[in-house]
Design a protein around this motif. Structure first.
Motif, PDB file in Angstrom:
ATOM      1  N   THR A  33      13.693  63.888  40.843  1.00  0.00           N
ATOM      2  CA  THR A  33      13.146  63.293  39.628  1.00  0.00           C
ATOM      3  C   THR A  33      11.699  63.708  39.419  1.00  0.00           C
ATOM      4  O   THR A  33      11.196  63.670  38.308  1.00  0.00           O
TER       5      THR A  33
ATOM      6  N   THR B 226      15.069  55.543  44.583  1.00  0.00           N
ATOM      7  CA  THR B 226      14.514  56.875  44.814  1.00  0.00           C
ATOM      8  C   THR B 226      13.920  56.952  46.217  1.00  0.00           C
ATOM      9  O   THR B 226      13.583  55.938  46.830  1.00  0.00           O
TER      10      THR B 226
ATOM     11  N   TYR C 234      16.643  60.971  43.695  1.00  0.00           N
ATOM     12  CA  TYR C 234      17.543  59.827  43.693  1.00  0.00           C
ATOM     13  C   TYR C 234      18.240  59.741  45.037  1.00  0.00           C
ATOM     14  O   TYR C 234      18.742  60.739  45.555  1.00  0.00           O
TER      15      TYR C 234
END
Length: 79
Positions: free
Chosen positions: A30, A62, A45
């Motif tokens: 991410t 995360t 993730y």
């Protein structure tokens, strides 16, 4: 001062994914931050053993990790 006009105005998603591929980083990332002196800081993730994203409530979980620079391999594959 740097000439900012030499920098691209934008990059494509394909270019970003190609950069991740070149670094061996999965597309579940991410956030990626490269630091020229220490290496890469990556947020991705969290996934279970089946590869499904893990959530806590309605938010994805995360994981942050740091990938330091290592020694470059020689032509025979050793560091």
């Amino acid at each position: 001062m740097s000439d900012y006009a030499a920098y691209p105005q934008r990059i494509t998603r394909a270019q970003a994914l190609a950069a991740l591929d070149a670094l061996g980083i999965p597309h579940t990332v991410t956030e990626l931050r490269l630091d020229a002196s220490t290496g890469a800081d990556v947020t991705l993730y969290a996934r279970n053993a089946d590869g499904r994203a893990i959530a806590h409530g309605d938010r994805p979980v995360t994981v942050s990790l740091h990938i330091p620079f290592g020694e470059e391999a020689t032509p025979d594959g050793t560091a």
